[in-house]
Design a protein around this motif. Sequence first.
Motif, short mmCIF file in Angstrom:
data_model
loop_
_atom_site.label_atom_id
_atom_site.label_comp_id
_atom_site.label_asym_id
_atom_site.label_seq_id
_atom_site.Cartn_x
_atom_site.Cartn_y
_atom_site.Cartn_z
N ARG A 41 1.03 -0.89 0.04
CA ARG A 41 -0.39 0.03 -0.05
C ARG A 41 1.17 1.47 -0.28
O ARG A 41 0.63 1.85 -0.77
CB ARG A 41 -1.02 -0.23 1.36
CG ARG A 41 -2.24 1.54 1.18
CD ARG A 41 -3.42 1.05 2.12
NE ARG A 41 -3.39 -0.61 2.39
CZ ARG A 41 -3.79 -1.23 3.47
NH1 ARG A 41 -2.51 -1.20 4.12
NH2 ARG A 41 -3.90 -2.72 3.16
N GLU A 42 1.69 1.68 0.78
CA GLU A 42 2.91 2.22 1.08
C GLU A 42 3.55 2.55 0.04
O GLU A 42 3.90 4.11 -1.06
CB GLU A 42 3.85 2.48 1.97
CG GLU A 42 3.53 2.15 3.62
CD GLU A 42 4.31 1.50 4.71
OE1 GLU A 42 5.52 2.12 4.53
OE2 GLU A 42 3.27 1.95 5.94
N ILE A 106 13.75 5.55 -7.26
CA ILE A 106 12.88 5.75 -6.20
C ILE A 106 14.36 4.11 -5.13
O ILE A 106 13.98 3.03 -5.58
CB ILE A 106 12.00 4.55 -5.56
CG1 ILE A 106 10.79 5.71 -6.11
CG2 ILE A 106 10.81 4.40 -3.71
CD1 ILE A 106 9.56 5.28 -6.66
N VAL A 107 14.41 4.63 -4.19
CA VAL A 107 15.25 4.52 -3.66
C VAL A 107 15.19 3.53 -2.07
O VAL A 107 14.31 4.27 -1.08
CB VAL A 107 16.67 5.41 -2.38
CG1 VAL A 107 18.25 4.23 -2.00
CG2 VAL A 107 17.60 6.04 -4.00
N ILE A 108 15.51 2.28 -1.74
CA ILE A 108 14.76 1.65 -0.53
C ILE A 108 16.14 0.78 0.49
O ILE A 108 17.05 0.40 -0.29
CB ILE A 108 14.34 0.70 -0.68
CG1 ILE A 108 13.08 0.67 -1.44
CG2 ILE A 108 13.51 -0.57 0.56
CD1 ILE A 108 11.77 1.87 -0.95
N PRO A 109 16.18 2.05 1.46
CA PRO A 109 16.90 1.00 2.13
C PRO A 109 17.25 -0.51 2.69
O PRO A 109 16.55 -1.20 2.49
CB PRO A 109 16.76 1.96 3.37
CG PRO A 109 15.67 2.97 3.52
CD PRO A 109 14.75 2.19 2.24
N ALA A 110 18.22 -0.55 2.14
CA ALA A 110 19.30 -1.97 2.33
C ALA A 110 18.97 -2.53 3.39
O ALA A 110 18.45 -4.31 3.04
CB ALA A 110 20.57 -2.07 1.85
N GLY A 111 18.30 -2.55 4.67
CA GLY A 111 17.68 -3.05 5.48
C GLY A 111 15.91 -3.54 5.23
O GLY A 111 15.79 -4.54 5.82
N GLU A 112 15.28 -3.32 4.60
CA GLU A 112 14.15 -3.16 4.54
C GLU A 112 13.84 -4.11 3.14
O GLU A 112 13.31 -3.82 2.16
CB GLU A 112 13.22 -1.49 4.20
CG GLU A 112 13.36 -0.94 4.86
CD GLU A 112 12.40 0.47 5.32
OE1 GLU A 112 11.61 0.08 4.80
OE2 GLU A 112 13.00 1.66 5.58
N VAL A 113 14.60 -5.11 3.46
CA VAL A 113 14.47 -6.73 2.81
C VAL A 113 12.76 -6.90 1.87
O VAL A 113 12.67 -6.75 1.13
CB VAL A 113 14.79 -7.47 3.15
CG1 VAL A 113 14.72 -8.75 1.69
CG2 VAL A 113 16.26 -7.50 3.47
N LEU A 114 11.87 -6.93 2.56
CA LEU A 114 10.78 -6.78 1.84
C LEU A 114 10.32 -6.06 1.54
O LEU A 114 9.42 -6.29 0.40
CB LEU A 114 9.61 -6.92 3.48
CG LEU A 114 7.94 -7.59 3.33
CD1 LEU A 114 8.14 -8.71 1.99
CD2 LEU A 114 7.25 -7.84 4.08
N LYS A 115 10.12 -4.71 1.85
CA LYS A 115 10.05 -3.44 0.76
C LYS A 115 10.67 -3.28 -0.29
O LYS A 115 10.52 -2.98 -1.30
CB LYS A 115 10.08 -1.89 1.71
CG LYS A 115 9.62 -0.99 0.79
CD LYS A 115 9.22 0.34 1.64
CE LYS A 115 8.67 0.00 2.49
NZ LYS A 115 8.40 0.84 3.78
N ILE A 122 6.68 -4.58 -7.67
CA ILE A 122 5.75 -2.84 -8.80
C ILE A 122 6.42 -2.69 -10.34
O ILE A 122 5.77 -2.14 -11.38
CB ILE A 122 5.68 -2.39 -7.67
CG1 ILE A 122 4.77 -2.47 -6.73
CG2 ILE A 122 5.24 -1.13 -8.24
CD1 ILE A 122 4.98 -1.55 -5.77
N LYS A 123 8.20 -2.45 -10.28
CA LYS A 123 8.63 -2.12 -11.51
C LYS A 123 8.14 -3.50 -12.12
O LYS A 123 8.38 -3.73 -14.30
CB LYS A 123 10.09 -2.82 -10.97
CG LYS A 123 10.76 -1.16 -10.45
CD LYS A 123 11.74 -0.43 -9.36
CE LYS A 123 12.51 -1.39 -9.52
NZ LYS A 123 13.60 -0.74 -9.14
N MET A 124 8.19 -4.28 -11.59
CA MET A 124 8.39 -5.70 -12.78
C MET A 124 6.99 -5.76 -13.25
O MET A 124 6.75 -5.70 -15.35
CB MET A 124 8.30 -7.25 -12.28
CG MET A 124 7.92 -8.72 -12.76
SD MET A 124 7.87 -10.04 -12.34
CE MET A 124 6.22 -9.57 -11.62
N ASN A 125 5.90 -5.28 -12.45
CA ASN A 125 4.54 -4.59 -13.36
C ASN A 125 4.49 -3.86 -14.23
O ASN A 125 3.57 -3.90 -15.19
CB ASN A 125 3.21 -5.61 -12.24
CG ASN A 125 2.42 -6.27 -11.51
OD1 ASN A 125 1.66 -6.91 -12.63
ND2 ASN A 125 3.45 -6.91 -10.83
#
Length: 240
Positions: A41-42, A106-115, A122-125
Motif C-alpha cells: 500500500r505504501e 526510488i531508493v529503499i534502505p538496504a535493511g528493508e528487504v521486504l519493501k 511493482i517495477k516488474m508489473n
Amino acid sequence: MTEENRDAVVLENIPFDLNEEKIIKQMHPHGDIQRYEKNVRELIALVVPVARPKAVYKVGCISNKTGDSVDIDGVTFTGRLIKDNLDKVSCVFPFVASCGREVDGIVIPAGEVLKRYCLDIIKMNLAISAVSYLRNYLAKRYSLEKLTTMNPGEVEAWPITQLKELFTAIGNVEALIGVTLTESYTMMPLKSRAGIFFTTETNFESCQLCLQKRCEARKAPFSPALAKKYPKDEVLIPKP
C-alpha cells in the motif's frame, strides 16, 4: 502519445494498473500478511505519481537470410531460433520496454528487504504493462494478427549477447527512453525487456522454450515438442 525520432517510435504515458491484491499474490506471502499489505500500500502510493513506463520500437526490414543469421536493417542477428522464426517474415519490430527511470530512482534502505522486494514486483508489473501496451499498439496501428515476440537470452538458441545488435538496430535507446545496456548485457533499469515482435502463422511464444515455472509474464506453457527442434544445451534452464 507517440514521438517520432529517426524512424524509432517512442511510446510514453503508458497506462498501468497496480492492483494491491495482485501484487501481494505475486510476492507469495507467508507469515504476517499485514506486513505485506502495509508495504504494498505504501509503495503503490509512492510509485503511482512518478511512474512513467516507456517503450520504443522500430519497423525493421529483413534481408540476407543465410546460414543461421538474418539482417535487420543492415544489422546481423545470429541464432537458429531467430533464423527459423523469421524465415518467411519480411518485416519485424525490434523493441525495448521499461518500467522507466523515474520509478527506478526510488531508493529503499538496504535493511528493508521486504519493501525492496515489493518494489521489484511493482517495477516488474510496470515493465509488463509497457510490453503489453506496445503489443496492442502494434497490432492496431499495423493491422497485425498473430503477433508474437522473441527475446535474447530466454533460450541459448538466441543468446543474450544479441541485445547489443538489438540496441544498435533501434538506435540510441538511452536517449529515447533512458534504458542502457552494460558490458555484461544487463539492461538498466533492471526491469526492462527487449526483443523482436513479428507476425507468425504458428502459435510460437518464447515461453514454450523456457522451463521457468514461476513467471508472471508467461504466455504459454513449456513445449517438449518444440524443444526437440533444438539441442538440449540450447534451452536456457533458469536458476531456481
